[in-house]
Design a protein around this motif. Structure first.
Motif, short mmCIF file in Angstrom:
data_model
loop_
_atom_site.label_atom_id
_atom_site.label_comp_id
_atom_site.label_asym_id
_atom_site.label_seq_id
_atom_site.Cartn_x
_atom_site.Cartn_y
_atom_site.Cartn_z
N GLU A 127 0.46 -1.33 -0.03
CA GLU A 127 0.07 0.09 0.03
C GLU A 127 1.09 1.35 -0.11
OE1 GLU A 127 -3.19 0.29 -0.47
OE2 GLU A 127 -4.10 -1.33 0.15
N SER A 128 1.90 1.14 0.75
CA SER A 128 2.89 2.49 0.78
C SER A 128 4.23 2.25 0.42
CB SER A 128 2.99 2.56 2.50
OG SER A 128 3.48 1.67 3.10
N LEU A 142 3.31 14.31 -8.80
CA LEU A 142 1.96 13.72 -9.28
C LEU A 142 2.12 12.09 -8.94
CD1 LEU A 142 -0.93 13.81 -10.25
CD2 LEU A 142 0.07 14.23 -12.31
N THR A 143 3.07 11.26 -9.65
CA THR A 143 3.33 10.05 -9.57
C THR A 143 3.14 9.67 -8.20
OG1 THR A 143 5.54 9.99 -9.60
CG2 THR A 143 4.47 9.97 -11.72
N TYR A 144 3.62 10.05 -6.94
CA TYR A 144 3.52 9.81 -5.60
C TYR A 144 2.24 9.93 -5.15
CZ TYR A 144 8.57 8.65 -5.17
OH TYR A 144 9.66 7.89 -5.28
N THR A 145 1.50 10.99 -5.53
CA THR A 145 0.07 11.05 -5.07
C THR A 145 -1.17 10.30 -5.56
OG1 THR A 145 0.00 13.19 -6.59
CG2 THR A 145 0.80 13.52 -3.89
N LEU A 146 -0.61 9.86 -6.64
CA LEU A 146 -2.01 9.22 -7.37
C LEU A 146 -2.09 7.74 -6.86
CD1 LEU A 146 -0.69 9.51 -11.07
CD2 LEU A 146 -2.82 10.61 -10.18
N PRO A 147 -3.21 7.20 -6.75
CA PRO A 147 -3.42 5.68 -6.62
C PRO A 147 -2.36 4.90 -7.20
CG PRO A 147 -5.56 6.73 -7.29
CD PRO A 147 -4.24 7.83 -7.42
N GLN A 174 5.01 6.60 2.74
CA GLN A 174 5.25 5.48 3.55
C GLN A 174 4.39 5.84 5.00
OE1 GLN A 174 9.68 5.35 4.32
NE2 GLN A 174 9.47 3.07 4.11
N THR A 175 4.34 7.34 5.37
CA THR A 175 3.66 7.57 6.68
C THR A 175 2.12 8.00 6.40
OG1 THR A 175 4.46 9.71 6.20
CG2 THR A 175 5.84 8.11 7.47
N ASN A 176 1.64 8.16 5.21
CA ASN A 176 0.40 8.90 5.11
C ASN A 176 -0.67 7.95 4.65
OD1 ASN A 176 -1.92 10.41 4.55
ND2 ASN A 176 -0.57 12.48 4.70
N VAL A 177 -1.60 7.56 5.15
CA VAL A 177 -2.42 6.54 4.94
C VAL A 177 -3.43 6.95 3.59
CG1 VAL A 177 -2.74 5.18 6.72
CG2 VAL A 177 -4.31 7.01 6.37
N ALA A 178 -3.50 8.57 3.35
CA ALA A 178 -4.12 9.06 2.39
C ALA A 178 -3.39 8.78 0.99
CB ALA A 178 -4.29 10.56 2.78
N LEU A 179 -2.26 8.19 0.98
CA LEU A 179 -1.36 7.88 -0.19
C LEU A 179 -1.43 6.50 -0.46
CD1 LEU A 179 1.32 10.53 -0.52
CD2 LEU A 179 -0.77 10.43 -1.62
N HIS A 180 -2.19 5.66 0.39
CA HIS A 180 -2.34 4.35 0.15
C HIS A 180 -2.69 3.99 -1.22
CE1 HIS A 180 -2.25 2.45 4.47
NE2 HIS A 180 -1.34 3.00 4.12
N GLY A 181 -1.98 3.04 -1.97
CA GLY A 181 -2.09 3.03 -3.61
C GLY A 181 -2.26 1.39 -3.75
N GLY A 182 -2.66 0.42 -2.97
CA GLY A 182 -2.67 -0.88 -3.53
C GLY A 182 -4.17 -1.27 -3.46
N LYS A 183 -4.57 -2.63 -2.91
CA LYS A 183 -5.69 -3.14 -3.06
C LYS A 183 -6.75 -2.41 -2.38
CE LYS A 183 -4.18 -7.67 -4.58
NZ LYS A 183 -4.95 -7.77 -5.98
N GLU A 184 -6.26 -1.78 -1.16
CA GLU A 184 -7.19 -0.91 -0.41
C GLU A 184 -6.70 0.39 -0.48
OE1 GLU A 184 -7.09 -2.67 3.52
OE2 GLU A 184 -7.77 -4.84 2.71
N LEU A 210 -5.05 21.36 -12.03
CA LEU A 210 -5.31 19.84 -11.70
C LEU A 210 -5.34 20.02 -10.24
CD1 LEU A 210 -5.50 16.96 -12.37
CD2 LEU A 210 -3.12 16.66 -12.09
N ALA A 211 -6.59 19.56 -9.68
CA ALA A 211 -6.66 19.39 -8.36
C ALA A 211 -7.43 17.99 -7.76
CB ALA A 211 -7.56 20.63 -7.91
N PHE A 212 -7.03 17.14 -6.99
CA PHE A 212 -7.70 16.20 -6.55
C PHE A 212 -7.43 15.83 -5.12
CE2 PHE A 212 -3.84 14.48 -8.53
CZ PHE A 212 -3.29 13.72 -7.23
N LYS A 213 -8.39 15.18 -4.39
CA LYS A 213 -8.25 14.70 -3.11
C LYS A 213 -8.14 13.30 -2.91
CE LYS A 213 -11.46 14.59 0.84
NZ LYS A 213 -13.00 15.11 1.37
N ARG A 214 -7.26 12.96 -1.97
CA ARG A 214 -7.05 11.64 -1.51
C ARG A 214 -7.47 11.46 0.06
NH1 ARG A 214 -3.32 8.52 -3.95
NH2 ARG A 214 -4.58 6.74 -3.11
N ASN A 215 -8.35 10.53 0.11
CA ASN A 215 -8.52 10.30 1.78
C ASN A 215 -8.74 8.86 2.11
OD1 ASN A 215 -11.10 10.88 0.04
ND2 ASN A 215 -11.80 10.05 2.18
N LYS A 216 -8.33 8.54 3.45
CA LYS A 216 -8.54 7.17 4.15
C LYS A 216 -8.42 7.32 5.54
CE LYS A 216 -6.89 2.34 3.83
NZ LYS A 216 -5.93 1.56 3.11
N ASP A 217 -9.25 6.56 6.12
CA ASP A 217 -9.20 6.57 7.43
C ASP A 217 -9.01 7.99 8.30
OD1 ASP A 217 -9.18 3.98 7.17
OD2 ASP A 217 -7.27 3.47 7.52
#
Length: 480
Positions: free
Chosen positions: A45-46, A344-349, A393-403, A419-426
């Motif tokens: 994920e990270s 951008l490549t680090y902040t995308l799913p 590694q540390t921010n779950v809002a950037l998790h990018g795997g199956k979850e 370009l503007a987007f939001k990532r969020n988790k937990d």
């Protein structure tokens, strides 16, 4: 008599201590071997993946030269090391220069310069002696594991080099023309050669080939403890082969499978965890070159959201070995947009990729068939990758795997350029906000709140009616 008894007691104490030490040592060895947890989605994920070009990584071009730098990769958040093919390379029909093969080079000394394509393999179960020995390879894998990293091998199932023993011992494994001659890979749409004349095409209609190929892949997992594969031209090999071998590999240990493909989509149902974001990468190049817009990126993200399953994910990159050698350096293709595109490549799913030399601001095309060397001086990109890797590694809002964390488009007053987007988790929220144009832009964005601008560490308060002014290719990563 007393002395003898005391001597015997002392001797027995020493033996007991030695045995206890040996037992503890054995336990320590077992624990050390098991200290790296099996590869899992939780880890992926990270994760950041690093493509290691052993030939060009160092002046020596050896496993050992790369191995000594593995601990340093932790600084970049690397969790997966992908080794480009490190197997012996065929001499017959070896690519030299232009349209010439090595047979066209008469001077013996000149011929020595041409090391051939990594993807023209003469033996799947050996290492290229130019890189070192099998023991050196094993030490590389052990060092990676000791440093919390997994190792996957580049697997070339579609074809072999012309020196491979199957050419003479099992010619039935290969694709043949009407004359019964083994062919190089053919473009199914045109019926013409792809031009990969240094390799011979394998025929997966043959069940015995499939068995042989599976045994070769199982060898590296069983005997050398590798953690999975990157499958070259995965779409050129039947999906059911990949599904079968993935199942067999996972019966041995958990593995991570990366497909050099983004279709057919069923590759990712049972065989592969991750595919290539080729379409997205080419779109980023086009945006950087003024040939596409931020609005087109939004449309692309909507498209992949509907065509891939929820647990499918892609590898994001600004460069790799193909792009660098054949399409151009990051600066050649992306120019002043390079940093915004990398962030951008680090902040995308998905999972971000670092290619050998990228971390050292490499601004040259690495030679493909002859020896070359990457730069080794830290410049602007290394600390940028450190910072982005730490965030990944540390921010779950950037998790990018199956979850993966959710990805949501954010409206702006200039959809074409911003370009503007939001990532969020937990409960964790992250925004990526960028001017995807070569000119200064004033705009408004549909974001309210107080944030930390991650790259600078400064506070930033936003409201929907607030006007923002971004310079050309300026970007912000906002965290809550």
């Amino acid at each position: 008599m007393k002395k003898i008894v005391l001597m015997l007691l002392a001797l027995s104490f020493i033996v007991a201590c030695k045995n206890d030490s040996q037992e503890n040592k054995g336990t320590a060895n077992i624990n050390e071997k098991e200290s790296l947890a099996p590869v899992s989605n939780e880890v992926l994920e990270s994760a950041v993946i690093y493509e290691a070009n052993i030939r060009q990584y160092s002046p020596e071009g050896t496993f050992d030269a790369f191995t000594k730098d593995i601990p340093q990769l932790k600084e970049l958040g690397v969790k997966v090391i992908w080794l480009m093919p490190m197997y012996p390379i065929s001499m017959k029909k070896r690519k030299a220069t232009g349209d010439k093969s090595i047979e066209d080079i008469e001077d013996p000394e000149e011929r020595k310069k041409y090391l051939g394509s990594y993807y023209a393999i003469s033996d799947y179960s050996a290492v290229n002696p130019e890189h070192g020995t099998m023991e050196d390879f094993d030490e590389l894998v052990k060092t990676a594991h000791d440093n919390g990293m997994y190792v996957i091998l580049d697997w070339v199932a579609n074809h072999t080099g012309w020196d491979h023993k199957w050419i003479t011992e099992n010619p039935e494994y290969y694709t043949k023309n009407e004359k019964g001659e083994i062919t190089d890979p053919i473009n199914a749409d045109t019926g013409e050669s792809w031009g990969w004349t240094d390799v011979a095409d394998l025929n997966f209609d043959n069940p015995e080939l499939r068995k042989a190929m599976k045994q070769e892949m199982l060898f590296w997992v069983k005997e050398h403890d590798i953690d999975g594969y990157r499958a070259d031209a995965a779409h050129s090999v039947p999906t059911d082969f990949w599904e079968d071998i993935s199942k067999e590999l996972r019966a041995v240990k958990p593995v991570f499978m990366l497909a050099e493909a983004e279709s057919p989509k069923d590759l990712f149902h049972n065989a592969f965890e991750m595919g290539y974001n080729w379409e997205g990468h080419h779109l980023l190049n086009s945006i950087a070159q003024g040939k596409a817009t931020a609005e087109e990126w939004d449309a692309y993200m909507t498209k992949i959201d509907t065509t891939f399953q929820d647990d499918d994910y892609l590898m994001n990159f600004v460069t790799n070995h193909d792009e660098n050698s054949w399409a151009g350096t990051v600066k050649e293709r992306m120019g002043d947009a390079s940093e915004a595109m990398l962030a951008l490549t680090y902040t995308l799913p998905g999972m971000p990729l670092i290619y050998s030399g990228q971390e050292y601001d490499m601004d040259k095309r690495l030679k493909f068939f002859v020896k070359d060397t990457i730069p080794k001086e830290k410049g602007k990109v290394y600390p940028l990758l450190e910072k982005l890797g730490a965030l990944k590694q540390t921010n779950v809002a950037l998790h990018g795997g199956k979850e993966a964390a959710a990805y949501t488009h954010v409206n702006t007053s200039n959809e074409e350029k911003i370009l503007a987007f939001k990532r969020n988790k937990d409960g964790k929220v992250l925004y990526y906000l960028a001017n995807m144009s070569p000119e200064e832009i004033t705009f408004k964005v549909d974001i309210d709140g107080e944030f930390t601008e991650y790259m600078s560490g400064s506070s930033m308060k936003l409201s929907k009616d607030q006007e923002l002014k971004f310079k050309a290719w300026e970007y912000k990563i906002l965290t809550n």
